[in-house]
Design an enzyme around this catalytic site. Structure first.
Site, PDB file in Angstrom:
ATOM      1  N   GLU A 172       0.823  -1.192   0.000  1.00 24.90           N
ATOM      2  CA  GLU A 172       0.000   0.000   0.000  1.00 24.90           C
ATOM      3  C   GLU A 172       0.863   1.250   0.000  1.00 24.90           C
ATOM      4  O   GLU A 172       1.911   1.286   0.633  1.00 24.90           O
ATOM      5  CB  GLU A 172      -0.887   0.043   1.243  1.00 24.90           C
ATOM      6  CG  GLU A 172      -2.154  -0.753   1.078  1.00 24.90           C
ATOM      7  CD  GLU A 172      -2.189  -1.979   1.944  1.00 24.90           C
ATOM      8  OE1 GLU A 172      -1.111  -2.398   2.410  1.00 24.90           O
ATOM      9  OE2 GLU A 172      -3.284  -2.496   2.157  1.00 24.90           O
ATOM     10  N   CYS A 183       2.369   8.336   2.132  1.00 24.99           N
ATOM     11  CA  CYS A 183       2.892   7.350   3.081  1.00 24.99           C
ATOM     12  C   CYS A 183       3.414   6.155   2.277  1.00 24.99           C
ATOM     13  O   CYS A 183       2.669   5.525   1.535  1.00 24.99           O
ATOM     14  CB  CYS A 183       1.786   6.941   4.040  1.00 24.99           C
ATOM     15  SG  CYS A 183       2.301   5.680   5.214  1.00 24.99           S
ATOM     16  N   CYS A 196       5.970  -7.197   7.365  1.00 26.98           N
ATOM     17  CA  CYS A 196       6.936  -6.721   8.360  1.00 26.98           C
ATOM     18  C   CYS A 196       7.234  -7.838   9.346  1.00 26.98           C
ATOM     19  O   CYS A 196       6.348  -8.602   9.709  1.00 26.98           O
ATOM     20  CB  CYS A 196       6.375  -5.507   9.105  1.00 26.98           C
ATOM     21  SG  CYS A 196       7.546  -4.781  10.267  1.00 26.98           S
ATOM     22  N   CYS A 223       4.719  -6.067  16.039  1.00 22.78           N
ATOM     23  CA  CYS A 223       4.047  -5.250  17.041  1.00 22.78           C
ATOM     24  C   CYS A 223       2.601  -5.735  17.171  1.00 22.78           C
ATOM     25  O   CYS A 223       1.943  -6.017  16.170  1.00 22.78           O
ATOM     26  CB  CYS A 223       4.073  -3.785  16.631  1.00 22.78           C
ATOM     27  SG  CYS A 223       5.741  -3.193  16.353  1.00 22.78           S
ATOM     28  N   CYS A 265      -0.553  -3.913  15.351  1.00 26.34           N
ATOM     29  CA  CYS A 265      -0.400  -3.522  13.942  1.00 26.34           C
ATOM     30  C   CYS A 265      -0.823  -4.638  13.001  1.00 26.34           C
ATOM     31  O   CYS A 265      -0.348  -5.768  13.115  1.00 26.34           O
ATOM     32  CB  CYS A 265       1.058  -3.132  13.681  1.00 26.34           C
ATOM     33  SG  CYS A 265       1.403  -2.779  11.950  1.00 26.34           S
ATOM     34  N   CYS A 270      -2.833   4.407   9.909  1.00 25.25           N
ATOM     35  CA  CYS A 270      -1.644   3.771  10.499  1.00 25.25           C
ATOM     36  C   CYS A 270      -1.983   2.397  11.039  1.00 25.25           C
ATOM     37  O   CYS A 270      -2.961   2.230  11.762  1.00 25.25           O
ATOM     38  CB  CYS A 270      -1.131   4.592  11.680  1.00 25.25           C
ATOM     39  SG  CYS A 270      -0.588   6.219  11.258  1.00 25.25           S
TER      40      CYS A 270
HETATM   41  N1  SAH Z   1       7.573   0.158  10.917  1.00 24.80           N
HETATM   42  C1  SAH Z   1       7.719   1.527  11.200  1.00 24.80           C
HETATM   43  C2  SAH Z   1       6.936   2.418  10.255  1.00 24.80           C
HETATM   44  C3  SAH Z   1       5.536   1.961   9.904  1.00 24.80           C
HETATM   45  S1  SAH Z   1       4.338   1.955  11.176  1.00 24.80           S
HETATM   46  C4  SAH Z   1       7.331   1.828  12.616  1.00 24.80           C
HETATM   47  O1  SAH Z   1       6.760   0.982  13.265  1.00 24.80           O
HETATM   48  O2  SAH Z   1       7.644   2.911  13.087  1.00 24.80           O
HETATM   49  C5  SAH Z   1       3.867   3.653  11.308  1.00 24.80           C
HETATM   50  C6  SAH Z   1       3.226   4.027  12.652  1.00 24.80           C
HETATM   51  O3  SAH Z   1       1.935   3.414  12.821  1.00 24.80           O
HETATM   52  C7  SAH Z   1       4.045   3.576  13.850  1.00 24.80           C
HETATM   53  O4  SAH Z   1       4.284   4.668  14.689  1.00 24.80           O
HETATM   54  C8  SAH Z   1       3.162   2.563  14.538  1.00 24.80           C
HETATM   55  O5  SAH Z   1       3.390   2.570  15.918  1.00 24.80           O
HETATM   56  C9  SAH Z   1       1.778   3.027  14.161  1.00 24.80           C
HETATM   57  N2  SAH Z   1       0.761   1.990  14.229  1.00 24.80           N
HETATM   58  C10 SAH Z   1       0.895   0.681  13.993  1.00 24.80           C
HETATM   59  N3  SAH Z   1      -0.279   0.054  14.179  1.00 24.80           N
HETATM   60  C11 SAH Z   1      -1.187   0.996  14.515  1.00 24.80           C
HETATM   61  C12 SAH Z   1      -2.579   0.964  14.809  1.00 24.80           C
HETATM   62  N4  SAH Z   1      -3.261  -0.159  14.768  1.00 24.80           N
HETATM   63  N5  SAH Z   1      -3.192   2.125  15.107  1.00 24.80           N
HETATM   64  C13 SAH Z   1      -2.499   3.293  15.131  1.00 24.80           C
HETATM   65  N6  SAH Z   1      -1.191   3.383  14.842  1.00 24.80           N
HETATM   66  C14 SAH Z   1      -0.534   2.238  14.545  1.00 24.80           C
HETATM   67 FE1  SF4 Z   2       6.224  -3.383  11.544  1.00 22.62          FE
HETATM   68 FE2  SF4 Z   2       3.763  -2.508  12.130  1.00 22.62          FE
HETATM   69 FE3  SF4 Z   2       5.616  -2.697  14.045  1.00 22.62          FE
HETATM   70 FE4  SF4 Z   2       5.871  -0.810  12.177  1.00 22.62          FE
HETATM   71  S1  SF4 Z   2       4.226  -0.962  13.687  1.00 22.62           S
HETATM   72  S2  SF4 Z   2       7.469  -2.189  12.917  1.00 22.62           S
HETATM   73  S3  SF4 Z   2       5.015  -1.895  10.387  1.00 22.62           S
HETATM   74  S4  SF4 Z   2       4.754  -4.415  12.874  1.00 22.62           S
END
Ligand code: SAH
Ligand code: SF4
Length: 377
Positions: free
Chosen positions: A94, A130, A137, A141, A144, A360
């Site tokens: 995306e 973005c 990934c 996390c 996510c 996000c």
């Molecule tokens: N992998 C990198 C960049 C992509 S994620 C990182 O983790 O920083 C971009 C942002 O989205 C990150 O700050 C992450 O904490 C946030 N994010 C991930 N899952 C989310 C969710 N379900 N709701 C809101 N923000 C989220």
């Molecule tokens: Fe990967 Fe999602 Fe964690 Fe960013 S927030 S490092 S995209 S798993």
């Protein structure tokens, strides 16, 4: 049709293009023309590059341009467009277009609020794109959706650049006049694809002429690469996904914290060489009842003391299989107030494109298979 066995031109820097054209018996200055055509003029095909002689275009016909294909696009009621961008091997990611000018806010938390239309009739004056750095990934996390894909593969520098060029072309954006910001916050952890990511940044800055000061990379906290980024001559601004105010909570929601705990992460942030007026952004996804108490906000303020930092608060964007809740607005504002009173500039990031799964943490290709409004087959 391009085939993925063909070498791709997008992703090659000026030296690599020089070697290529010289290998074809052409003068070196042709490399500069090709470079400009690829990144600045954003040529849609080799045939359309009229600055190059017919003979050279023919010699290059064993190469593909390497511009990825827009497979689908979904439009949100807030103007956000989620693009599904497909590469030569059929993998896709995306890339999200977030226009501002409708009173909206995107990207780095700076608000626009400009309602005027430009002369060309576009209803946006600035936009943030973005960009994804990997397919899926590996970081895992717990809040996510991208994490549930696992890591499929790294994107090449050309594929990272190609997303931006394809979207700019689709939107008819002009770098010299429109204010385009890039955030590397799509699928993937950019610092686990560091070489391709930094090369892409150089091509976007030097080739596509998008100022590095309008780019932000977000990392989950790959500490050695934070140190490396600080040494790059051309680099975006840094954002760190902190998401918790102590190691217990952070390790629970971000397993990567076991490898690089908060103290190491903040040490890297403190030694990061900031430029004039630059700040590090800390992103903090608020998870209801998990990391969003006032006590957490105080702990966070303590952690960030003395850092040139700002905080972006993001209330969790929900997704299927994500076992956390979204805090109420009042909780988010209370959290923000604690930080502001501690002197830390703190912004609440309005979710963009939640209705089309573009916000996000909602980027996961398979969601696109579900019945959402499909605009372009
Ligand atoms: N992998 C990198 C960049 C992509 S994620 C990182 O983790 O920083 C971009 C942002 O989205 C990150 O700050 C992450 O904490 C946030 N994010 C991930 N899952 C989310 C969710 N379900 N709701 C809101 N923000 C989220
Ligand atoms: Fe990967 Fe999602 Fe964690 Fe960013 S927030 S490092 S995209 S798993």
């Amino acid at each position: 049709m391009t085939s993925h066995s063909q070498p791709e031109l997008l992703g090659l820097d000026i030296q690599e293009l020089a070697a290529l054209v010289q290998g074809l018996g052409e003068p070196e200055y042709r490399a500069r023309q090709l470079y400009e055509a690829l990144y600045r003029q954003r040529a849609a095909s080799l045939e359309s590059v009229s600055t190059l002689p017919e003979k050279l275009r023919r010699s290059l016909s064993g190469h593909s341009l390497g511009l990825p294909r827009i497979e689908r696009q979904y439009s949100s009621s807030d103007g956000t467009i989620r693009y599904l961008i497909a590469f030569a091997d059929g993998q896709s990611v995306e890339t999200v277009w977030m226009p501002e000018g409708d009173g909206g806010e995107a990207g780095d938390g700076s608000s626009a609020g400009d309602e005027e239309e430009t002369k060309s009739g576009k209803n946006w004056r600035r936009a943030t794109i973005c960009v994804s750095s990997q397919v899926g990934c590996a970081v895992d996390c717990k809040f996510c959706l991208t994490a549930t894909l696992g890591l499929q593969r790294n994107l090449s520098a050309g594929e990272i650049v190609g997303q931006v060029l394809a979207v700019l072309n689709d939107r008819g954006a002009r770098i010299a006049e429109d204010r385009i910001n890039l955030v590397f916050m799509g699928q993937g952890e950019p610092f686990l694809n560091y070489e391709n990511f930094t090369k892409a940044v150089r091509l976007l800055v030097e080739g596509a002429r998008i100022p590095a000061s309008r780019m932000t990379v977000s990392t989950s906290g790959i500490v050695p690469r934070i140190h490396d980024l600080g040494q790059e001559a051309v680099r975006p601004k840094l954002a760190i996904s902190l998401n918790a105010s102590n190691d217990d909570v952070r390790a629970r929601v971000m397993p990567i914290n076991r490898k690089w705990p908060i103290a190491m992460l903040l040490e890297a942030a403190r030694s990061f060489p900031l430029r004039n007026r630059e700040r590090i952004t800390f992103e903090y996804v608020l998870l209801d009842g998990v990391n969003d108490e006032v006590a957490h906000a105080r702990e966070l303020a303590e952690l960030l003391r003395g850092l040139r930092a700002k905080v972006n608060l993001i209330a969790l964007n929900p997704g299927p299989g994500i076992d956390f809740g979204t805090p109420a607005d009042a909780r988010v504002r209370a959290f923000q107030q604690v930080l502001i009173r501690a002197g830390i500039p703190t912004f609440i990031r309005r979710p963009r494109g939640r209705d089309i799964f573009a916000a996000c943490g909602q980027l996961k290709r398979t969601v696109a298979e579900e019945p959402l409004v499909q605009l372009q087959p």
